[in-house]
Design an enzyme around this catalytic site. Structure first.
Site, mmCIF file in Angstrom:
data_model
loop_
_atom_site.group_PDB
_atom_site.id
_atom_site.type_symbol
_atom_site.label_atom_id
_atom_site.label_comp_id
_atom_site.label_asym_id
_atom_site.label_seq_id
_atom_site.Cartn_x
_atom_site.Cartn_y
_atom_site.Cartn_z
ATOM 1 N N TYR A 1 -10.131 -12.713 -1.986
ATOM 2 C CA TYR A 1 -9.723 -11.308 -2.124
ATOM 3 C C TYR A 1 -10.725 -10.537 -2.967
ATOM 4 C CZ TYR A 1 -7.230 -7.293 -4.054
ATOM 5 O OH TYR A 1 -6.886 -6.025 -4.474
ATOM 6 N N TYR B 1 -10.478 2.498 -3.392
ATOM 7 C CA TYR B 1 -9.854 1.798 -4.514
ATOM 8 C C TYR B 1 -10.217 0.320 -4.485
ATOM 9 C CZ TYR B 1 -7.422 6.184 -4.543
ATOM 10 O OH TYR B 1 -7.166 7.533 -4.570
ATOM 11 N N GLN C 1 1.692 1.684 -1.518
ATOM 12 C CA GLN C 1 2.141 2.163 -2.826
ATOM 13 C C GLN C 1 1.315 3.363 -3.289
ATOM 14 O OE1 GLN C 1 3.796 -1.015 -5.756
ATOM 15 N NE2 GLN C 1 1.998 -1.933 -4.825
ATOM 16 N N ASP D 1 -9.711 -5.311 -10.366
ATOM 17 C CA ASP D 1 -10.219 -6.136 -11.457
ATOM 18 C C ASP D 1 -10.656 -7.516 -10.972
ATOM 19 O OD1 ASP D 1 -7.218 -6.280 -11.146
ATOM 20 O OD2 ASP D 1 -7.488 -8.039 -12.410
#
Length: 299
Positions: A124, A98, A11, A101
């Protein structure tokens, strides 16, 4: 000057192919071209192209699946990143990466600052934090951008899922007690381009920054906006957007724990670049409209 992009078909990577072009000769590599679990392949790609800027838009993002695949998640989110950082340090390249949160515990109701204590609650989140730490430990020049709730008019994401379900289901239950800022891949890529220029002009320094759209909402609020805007734009829905049921996280259990508070404070980045992040609805509306047009073209 060469810019080397990993994760070119994701994306964010898809949008970065547009915004990185003005910054040098762009080499955009997809996962099919470089196996991110193969350290040698990563080094070979970097050595072959000798980039001045390395941009890593690749990641293991299957949040729930990571709970049962910690080794694979770690190989991509931590080990591959460490290899890129070591190569960047050795060559003097800038590494742009990148993060998420999910490195925070999700407690409280105020936005997290970039230097807030990290406390990931999932595999993760831990592997993404490990990747950040590997970059910092390498000593390479870097810009790490933490973001949240990423969507686009391509790839797999919440907006596309809601539009599909809105045309298939008579009812929908969506979590309402997780709060964050839906952020478009388009915005992330645009700000990345600005940050590269800012880095060259010494407006922005090596470090960790938060990059999300302005405003906040819940997943329930996000879903409601997407379907209401789609209806305004003429998309035929089987689901009445006003009939979406708001539910607590406890009624939608998942293998990985989701942060209740995904708010990220972007003031440091905004001040450095002299910008103000647009409200999340701007790009969400645009993505809905683009997806409707794509659907019309396929019809």
């Amino acid at each position: 000057m060469t810019v080397l992009l990993f994760g070119a078909n994701g994306q964010v990577g898809t949008e970065l192919r547009r915004t990185l072009l003005p910054h040098g000769r762009l080499v955009a590599l997809s996962r099919s071209e470089v196996d991110l679990t193969d350290a040698g392949a990563i080094r070979e790609a970097i050595d072959a192209h000798a980039p001045s800027i390395i941009v890593n838009a690749a990641a293991y993002t299957a949040v729930d699946k990571a709970e049962s695949e910690p080794e694979l998640a770690g190989a991509i989110n931590r080990d591959a990143v460490a290899v890129m950082a070591e190569a960047a340090k050795a060559s003097g390249a800038l590494l742009i990466h990148y993060s998420t949160d999910y490195v925070f515990d999700g407690e409280g109701v105020t936005p997290y600052a970039p230097d807030a204590p990290a406390a990931p609650q999932s595999v993760y989140g831990q592997t993404k934090l490990d990747g950040e730490r590997a970059i910092v430990a390498s000593g390479c020049a870097h810009l790490i951008f933490r973001t949240s709730w990423v969507f686009a008019s391509h790839g797999h994401n919440f907006v596309k899922t809601m539009l599909r379900l809105g045309q298939e289901k008579p009812g929908l239950r969506v979590v309402s007690d997780q709060i964050g800022a839906p952020t478009s891949a388009e915005l992330i890529a645009d700000v990345t381009g600005l940050a590269i220029s800012g880095y060259r002009a010494e407006q922005i320094k090596t470090g960790v920054y938060h990059l999300t759209a302005g405003g906040e909402t819940s997943w329930y609020g996000f879903a409601s906006f997407v379907l209401q805007h789609a209806r305004k734009r003429g998309l035929q829905l089987t689901l009445n957007p006003d009939a979406i049921e708001a539910i607590p996280t406890s009624e939608f259990p998942t293998p990985a724990r989701r942060p209740a508070n995904s708010r990220l404070g972007c003031t440091t980045l905004e001040r450095a670049l002299g910008i103000e992040m647009p409200d999340w609805r701007l790009h969400a509306a645009r993505a809905v409209e683009q997806l409707i047009e794509i659907q019309k073209g396929q019809g």
